[in-house]
Write a protein that holds these residues in place. Structure first.
Motif, short mmCIF file in Angstrom:
data_model
loop_
_atom_site.label_atom_id
_atom_site.label_comp_id
_atom_site.label_asym_id
_atom_site.label_seq_id
_atom_site.Cartn_x
_atom_site.Cartn_y
_atom_site.Cartn_z
N GLY A 1 17.03 -3.58 -3.88
CA GLY A 1 17.92 -4.62 -3.37
C GLY A 1 18.56 -4.25 -2.04
N VAL A 2 18.96 -2.99 -1.91
CA VAL A 2 19.57 -2.52 -0.66
C VAL A 2 18.55 -2.59 0.48
CG1 VAL A 2 20.63 -0.56 0.49
CG2 VAL A 2 21.17 -1.03 -1.91
N VAL A 3 17.30 -2.16 0.19
CA VAL A 3 16.24 -2.18 1.21
C VAL A 3 15.97 -3.61 1.66
CG1 VAL A 3 13.82 -1.67 1.68
CG2 VAL A 3 15.19 -0.06 0.34
N ALA A 4 15.90 -4.55 0.70
CA ALA A 4 15.63 -5.95 1.04
C ALA A 4 16.75 -6.53 1.90
CB ALA A 4 15.46 -6.77 -0.24
N GLU A 5 17.99 -6.16 1.57
CA GLU A 5 19.13 -6.66 2.33
C GLU A 5 19.12 -6.14 3.77
OE1 GLU A 5 23.96 -6.20 2.11
OE2 GLU A 5 22.87 -6.43 0.23
N LYS A 6 18.70 -4.89 3.95
CA LYS A 6 18.71 -4.28 5.27
C LYS A 6 17.53 -4.71 6.13
CE LYS A 6 22.36 -1.59 4.64
NZ LYS A 6 23.62 -1.78 5.42
N LEU A 7 16.34 -4.85 5.52
CA LEU A 7 15.12 -5.07 6.29
C LEU A 7 14.64 -6.51 6.32
CD1 LEU A 7 12.99 -1.93 5.24
CD2 LEU A 7 14.56 -2.18 7.17
N GLY A 8 15.18 -7.36 5.41
CA GLY A 8 14.62 -8.70 5.29
C GLY A 8 13.37 -8.66 4.45
N TRP A 9 12.84 -9.85 4.10
CA TRP A 9 11.74 -9.89 3.14
C TRP A 9 10.45 -9.31 3.70
CZ3 TRP A 9 13.49 -9.76 -1.32
CH2 TRP A 9 14.55 -10.56 -1.73
N VAL A 10 10.10 -9.62 4.92
CA VAL A 10 8.86 -9.08 5.49
C VAL A 10 8.95 -7.56 5.58
CG1 VAL A 10 7.35 -9.05 7.50
CG2 VAL A 10 8.39 -11.20 6.78
N GLY A 11 10.07 -7.05 6.10
CA GLY A 11 10.25 -5.61 6.19
C GLY A 11 10.29 -4.94 4.82
N PHE A 12 10.90 -5.63 3.84
CA PHE A 12 10.97 -5.07 2.49
C PHE A 12 9.58 -4.86 1.90
CE2 PHE A 12 10.69 -6.12 -2.06
CZ PHE A 12 11.34 -5.02 -2.59
N TRP A 13 8.73 -5.89 1.99
CA TRP A 13 7.39 -5.75 1.41
C TRP A 13 6.56 -4.72 2.17
CZ3 TRP A 13 6.49 -7.21 -3.30
CH2 TRP A 13 7.28 -8.23 -3.85
N GLY A 14 6.80 -4.61 3.47
CA GLY A 14 6.16 -3.52 4.21
C GLY A 14 6.62 -2.16 3.71
N PHE A 15 7.92 -2.07 3.39
CA PHE A 15 8.46 -0.81 2.87
C PHE A 15 7.83 -0.46 1.52
CE2 PHE A 15 11.49 1.69 0.42
CZ PHE A 15 11.88 2.67 1.33
N THR A 16 7.59 -1.47 0.65
CA THR A 16 6.98 -1.18 -0.66
C THR A 16 5.56 -0.63 -0.50
OG1 THR A 16 6.06 -3.42 -0.98
CG2 THR A 16 8.32 -3.01 -1.76
N VAL A 17 4.85 -1.08 0.53
CA VAL A 17 3.52 -0.53 0.80
C VAL A 17 3.65 0.94 1.20
CG1 VAL A 17 1.48 -0.67 2.27
CG2 VAL A 17 2.57 -2.78 1.45
N VAL A 18 4.61 1.24 2.07
CA VAL A 18 4.83 2.62 2.50
C VAL A 18 5.29 3.48 1.31
CG1 VAL A 18 6.22 4.11 4.00
CG2 VAL A 18 5.35 1.92 4.87
N ALA A 19 6.11 2.90 0.41
CA ALA A 19 6.62 3.65 -0.74
C ALA A 19 5.50 4.05 -1.70
CB ALA A 19 7.66 2.80 -1.50
N VAL B 1 5.77 3.33 -7.96
CA VAL B 1 7.10 3.01 -7.43
C VAL B 1 7.07 1.80 -6.52
CG1 VAL B 1 8.92 3.83 -5.88
CG2 VAL B 1 8.09 5.32 -7.69
N GLY B 2 6.10 1.74 -5.61
CA GLY B 2 6.02 0.59 -4.70
C GLY B 2 5.83 -0.71 -5.45
N ASP B 3 4.97 -0.69 -6.45
CA ASP B 3 4.74 -1.88 -7.28
C ASP B 3 6.01 -2.28 -8.02
OD1 ASP B 3 2.76 -3.82 -8.38
OD2 ASP B 3 3.19 -2.80 -10.26
N ALA B 4 6.72 -1.29 -8.57
CA ALA B 4 7.94 -1.57 -9.33
C ALA B 4 9.04 -2.13 -8.44
CB ALA B 4 8.44 -0.30 -10.02
N MET B 5 9.16 -1.62 -7.22
CA MET B 5 10.16 -2.15 -6.28
C MET B 5 9.88 -3.62 -5.97
SD MET B 5 10.74 0.93 -3.53
CE MET B 5 12.18 0.14 -2.78
N GLY B 6 8.62 -3.95 -5.77
CA GLY B 6 8.25 -5.33 -5.50
C GLY B 6 8.58 -6.25 -6.66
N GLN B 7 8.27 -5.81 -7.88
CA GLN B 7 8.55 -6.63 -9.05
C GLN B 7 10.04 -6.91 -9.19
OE1 GLN B 7 6.52 -8.12 -11.63
NE2 GLN B 7 5.24 -7.93 -9.82
N THR B 8 10.87 -5.93 -8.85
CA THR B 8 12.32 -6.08 -8.97
C THR B 8 12.85 -7.21 -8.10
OG1 THR B 8 12.53 -3.72 -9.44
CG2 THR B 8 14.53 -4.88 -8.76
#
Length: 457
Positions: free
Chosen positions: A410-428, A274-281
């Protein structure tokens, strides 16, 4: 020299290098065996239809002026791939008149579906969307998607059944090579055939000629023979419709769900990537937002990234033999998490071309390894008694996780910004790793099921 030609040269170079390694390094030697070569041919025929339906078709529609809202329907063409387990039991057990007796269950279904797929692709190419009548075009696109997903059911089962245990990982990797080859042919090849900047044959002829990509699988199937299909009722007489339905529809799921840790395994399959797929999107939108030039992205992703993906796929099989399946899943999962950390660093560094290249190469290399390892794992979970149904179930779960659980990206990226988004994909990715640890700790991770089921009915 065009990007697609360079990609072809890279791909050919990797295959030649792999062949040289196979003559000298024992871990690579199974790549030269007959059955892994056959799975390469099967992969070509498996890989080309989806590219025709998504990448090439949307390019065609955009070129002829179809509005983006209409083009968006192509996303729905991936649906048959996520629900193919619903009709996989019929493909698994239903014999076809004459074809099954003449060629065996797997090859009979393969030749039948490919004949229909060949016709549907020709009809899709001939259904000119410029006429304003999109009905026939949409109909043949849906038919092609259904037949392509059905072909995948057959090819996946056949691939599992023809491979010996000691060449299983290598056969899975060569199947991935073949799939990428089919992608290249149906993408760059079809556009070159059809476009006025290429041979200028038109889209109908371009699609029609690409339909001949069914031939590699036919050659491979004739070369391989019928495989190890297990028909548990081959010698039964007077079997009722209820018995047949029980064996065809109910027993494959009962056999799998009756294993120790079956629901944990399904959960792991669902969320592992899931984390990898979110990043690819969201990679493309981030590249645009950081202000990279189109040519920078093309060279980094389509050239450097493509080469890394092929190398990673090639390394996947020796990776499994070296570490074992449990450690290979663990290490490849950690590597994919690390690749998302690289995109965090890219987001922090901004418009830095070589940081972009480094991040994309890391991501593609780790994804290539992870894809081979994960597909080999799913294949090994499929009993030879119900190969098509069980692999379709597992791959559908994986596709559902990649498609729908990653959809809030997309919603996560909009809320957290790019650095926060990629951090979220690691947590995911952490829940998948925790499930992997739990499966391993309980002894449920690797189960030897590549033998005919002996469960009573």
């Amino acid at each position: 020299m065009s990007v697609d030609l360079i990609r072809f040269v890279i791909f050919a170079g990797v295959l030649i290098g792999l062949g040289l390694l196979a003559t000298r390094v024992p871990l690579f030697r199974p790549y030269l065996r007959k059955n892994p070569m056959i799975t390469f041919l099967l992969g070509i025929s498996s890989g080309f239809p989806l590219t025709l339906l998504v990448a090439t078709m949307t390019f065609w529609l955009a070129k002829v002026g179809i509005d983006t809202a209409t083009i968006g329907f192509a996303v729905a063409l991936g649906t048959p791939y996520t629900i193919k387990f619903l009709w996989a039991p019929l493909v698994d057990k239903l014999p076809l008149p004459f074809l099954t007796r003449a060629f065996g269950q797997r090859r009979g279904w393969l030749f039948f579906v490919q004949a229909l797929l060949f016709v549907s692709i020709w009809q899709l190419g001939a259904s000119d969307p410029q006429t304003g009548h999109m009905g026939p075009f949409v109909f043949w696109a849906i038919v092609t998607a259904f037949l392509s997903a059905t072909q995948d059911i057959v090819i996946d089962a056949y691939r599992i059944e023809i491979l010996d245990d000691d060449e299983f990982a290598h056969g899975t990797a060569t199947n991935q090579f073949g799939y990428r080859t089919g992608n290249l042919i149906a993408g760059a090849g079809t556009v070159y055939l059809a476009s006025t900047e290429g041979l200028g044959l038109g889209w109908a002829m371009g699609y029609g000629l690409t339909a001949f990509c069914i031939i590699p699988a036919i050659i491979g199937a004739i070369w391989a023979g019928p495989g190890r299909f297990v028909d548990r009722f081959a010698n039964a007489s007077g079997m009722s419709a209820g018995q047949w339905l029980k064996e065809t529809v109910f027993n494959p799921f009962r056999e799998f769900l009756g294993r120790h840790g079956a629901f944990l395994i399904l959960g792991f399959v669902l969320i592992y990537k899931v984390g990898d797929a979110m990043g690819q999107t969201m990679l493309g939108p981030m590249i645009v937002d950081l202000g990279f030039a189109d040519l920078d992205y093309v060279s980094a992703n389509k050239l450097w990234g493509f080469a890394a993906l092929i190398v990673g796929s090639a390394l996947g099989a020796p990776f499994i033999l070296w570490l074992g399946m449990g450690r290979a899943l663990l290490v490849s999962g950690l590597l994919m998490m690390f690749s998302n950390v690289m995109f965090m660093l890219l987001a922090l560094s901004g418009n830095n071309y070589w940081m972009l290249v480094l991040a994309i190469v890391t991501e593609n290399l780790t994804s290539g390894i992870g894809l081979t390892v994960f597909t080999t794992y799913l294949s090994g979970l499929s009993s030879l008694a119900y190969t098509a149904t069980q692999f379709a179930l597992l791959s559908s779960f994986a596709a559902f996780g990649r498609t729908w659980l990653a959809s809030p990206a997309g919603v996560v990226a909009e809320k957290l910004g790019w650095v926060g988004f990629w951090g979220f994909t690691v947590v995911a990715a952490v829940p998948g790793m925790l499930l992997l640890w739990l499966l391993w700790n309980k002894g449920y991770l690797v189960q030897s099921v590549r033998q005919p089921s002996t469960q009573d009915d």
